[in-house]
Design a protein around this motif. Structure first.
Motif, PDB file in Angstrom:
ATOM      1  N   UNK A 142      -0.723 -41.063  21.057  1.00 50.09           N
ATOM      2  CA  UNK A 142      -0.983 -39.724  20.659  1.00 50.09           C
ATOM      3  C   UNK A 142      -2.307 -39.104  21.130  1.00 50.09           C
ATOM      4  N   UNK A 143      -2.405 -37.590  21.297  1.00 50.97           N
ATOM      5  CA  UNK A 143      -3.843 -37.111  21.531  1.00 50.97           C
ATOM      6  C   UNK A 143      -4.235 -36.594  20.061  1.00 50.97           C
ATOM      7  N   UNK A 144      -5.388 -36.970  19.549  1.00 48.72           N
ATOM      8  CA  UNK A 144      -5.808 -36.627  18.339  1.00 48.72           C
ATOM      9  C   UNK A 144      -7.028 -35.946  18.310  1.00 48.72           C
ATOM     10  N   UNK A 145      -6.827 -34.825  17.699  1.00 47.41           N
ATOM     11  CA  UNK A 145      -8.218 -34.073  17.321  1.00 47.41           C
ATOM     12  C   UNK A 145      -8.228 -33.825  15.971  1.00 47.41           C
ATOM     13  N   UNK A 146      -9.346 -34.757  15.361  1.00 49.05           N
ATOM     14  CA  UNK A 146      -9.733 -35.151  14.175  1.00 49.05           C
ATOM     15  C   UNK A 146     -10.341 -33.874  13.671  1.00 49.05           C
ATOM     16  N   UNK A 147     -10.237 -33.742  12.222  1.00 47.29           N
ATOM     17  CA  UNK A 147     -10.974 -32.476  11.592  1.00 47.29           C
ATOM     18  C   UNK A 147     -12.371 -32.829  11.517  1.00 47.29           C
ATOM     19  N   UNK A 148     -13.015 -31.711  11.626  1.00 52.40           N
ATOM     20  CA  UNK A 148     -14.685 -31.772  11.833  1.00 52.40           C
ATOM     21  C   UNK A 148     -15.361 -31.342  10.485  1.00 52.40           C
ATOM     22  N   UNK A 149     -14.515 -31.246   9.578  1.00 58.45           N
ATOM     23  CA  UNK A 149     -15.121 -31.184   8.120  1.00 58.45           C
ATOM     24  C   UNK A 149     -14.322 -32.093   7.319  1.00 58.45           C
ATOM     25  N   UNK A 150     -14.325 -32.195   5.904  1.00 61.16           N
ATOM     26  CA  UNK A 150     -13.554 -32.799   5.066  1.00 61.16           C
ATOM     27  C   UNK A 150     -12.007 -32.832   5.406  1.00 61.16           C
ATOM     28  N   UNK A 151     -11.473 -33.726   5.930  1.00 62.18           N
ATOM     29  CA  UNK A 151     -10.019 -33.649   6.048  1.00 62.18           C
ATOM     30  C   UNK A 151      -9.211 -33.152   4.823  1.00 62.18           C
ATOM     31  N   UNK A 152      -8.227 -32.072   5.062  1.00 61.66           N
ATOM     32  CA  UNK A 152      -7.539 -31.739   4.185  1.00 61.66           C
ATOM     33  C   UNK A 152      -6.066 -31.515   4.485  1.00 61.66           C
ATOM     34  N   UNK A 153      -5.831 -31.854   5.660  1.00 63.99           N
ATOM     35  CA  UNK A 153      -4.384 -31.752   6.038  1.00 63.99           C
ATOM     36  C   UNK A 153      -4.417 -32.475   7.304  1.00 63.99           C
TER      37      UNK A 153
END
Length: 371
Positions: free
Chosen positions: A237-248
């Motif tokens: 997969x190509x993953x784009x992680x949350x750049x703030x606290x992950x909420x979803x």
């Protein structure tokens, strides 16, 4: 034609053409990863359980026929019924409709005795010779949304040798109707069959709740999708992680040539800033996309793959640098077929719930539990 049948027809519009061919040699079945060993054992055990309270339906009594007719009438069906007989799909009755010579023929309905589950579709016989004994026991409805066991898959494939699309890669899942199996080809075309694989239809199982037609079986869809998503390999997969606290966390089946996919991709940084981690599934849908996306996913370095995807989504041409024979898409493509994507981008929450609206719809963020 009544609104009821029109609605069912829309649900069933994702048609499947089971192409007949000369007998083909079936390659080895896909082995489940070790992480799913417990699930495989669980399914094997359930497939062997006797469904003592489930036996082939007998011809319905007049009272049962009146009950079914009343359910369909309450749900809005006005088309006259010609007959109600046991269906070749287990646990269901077949309802043959009175045909109007001035309109297109209406396929029969198939409904459970309690009137909770229904589909519309002509059952096409499987012309393949029976090579192994058919299962003697029906699986439990508690398996709804779970993949079939390896033994059941093997028997269904062996008994479908003349069906070109019934390959070892086909997705096969239990539905909420005992003995009725939902499947999808590698290209994501859904179909319905039975555990014996003796009949097939392109219909989809829907639900009648509180006397009203309620659309596809959402509980089945979510459970199935959850299993599919959890089986995907994050390395592909190509993953784009949350750049703030992950909420979803969402999964997005995307195609680089899909204009709506590009719209979503342009908002990737905004989504990440809102605490949304996006996991991109390569889902080449357009005719020119498979080779282009193979080239992108050929990059072993995750950062290079992400950059190549970003560039393609911005409209830049894909560079052909990947030699033939390398395909990092195939493994996840086989697993993702169970999503039966019929339009991209297809968006799913981490719990398997699908977002059934355009990405820009105002309900998107509330769907994720965000403001």
């Amino acid at each position: 034609m009544s609104h009821f049948l029109n609605t069912l027809r829309l649900i069933c519009s994702k048609s499947l053409t089971l192409l007949l061919a000369m007998p083909v040699l079936l390659s080895a079945l896909v082995i489940m990863p070790s992480a799913h060993a417990d699930l495989s054992a669980f399914n094997e055990a359930y497939d062997k359980l006797a469904a003592n309270d489930i036996s082939p339906l007998k011809a319905p009594t007049p009272q049962q026929q009146d009950f079914i007719k009343q359910i369909l009438s309450n749900a809005g069906m006005m088309t006259p019924i010609a007959s109600i007989q046991p269906s070749k799909l287990p646990s269901m009755y077949q309802i043959t409709l009175v045909q109007n010579p001035s309109t297109e023929p209406q396929p029969p309905l198939h409904i459970t005795a309690d009137g909770a589950y229904i589909l519309q579709g002509e059952l096409k016989p499987n012309p393949s010779p029976v090579k192994v004994p058919t299962p003697q026991q029906l699986p439990s409805k508690t398996l709804s949304g779970m993949p079939v066991s390896d033994d059941l898959r093997a028997s269904m494939l062996k008994n479908s040798s003349l069906l070109k699309n019934m390959t070892p890669d086909v997705a096969l899942y239990h539905t909420a109707v005992p003995g009725v199996i939902w499947g999808a080809t590698l290209k994501g075309q859904p179909f319905i069959t039975n555990t014996e694989a003796t009949v097939f239809t392109s219909g989809e199982i829907s639900v009648i709740e509180n006397g009203q037609f309620a659309g596809l079986d959402a509980d089945f869809e979510q459970k199935k999708n959850l299993h599919v998503l959890s089986s995907l390999d994050d390395d592909n997969l190509v993953i784009y992680p949350a750049t703030t606290t992950e909420k979803a966390v969402i999964y997005v089946a995307t195609d680089i040539n899909c204009p709506y996919c590009r719209v979503l991709h342009q908002d990737m940084a905004k989504l990440n800033a809102k605490g949304v981690t996006v996991k991109v599934i390569a889902y080449p849908y357009y005719e020119q996309s498979p080779e282009q996306m193979r080239q992108i996913w050929c990059a072993a370095d995750k950062a290079a793959r992400k950059q190549a995807l970003d560039e393609a989504m911005s409209g830049k041409p894909v560079t052909n640098t990947c030699r033939s024979g390398i395909d990092h898409l195939k493994a996840n493509q086989v697993k993702a077929a169970g999503l039966a994507v019929f339009a991209t981008p297809a968006i799913y929450r981490e719990d398997g719930a699908a977002f059934n609206a355009p990405y820009k719809d105002p309900s998107f963020l509330p769907f994720l539990g965000l403001n």
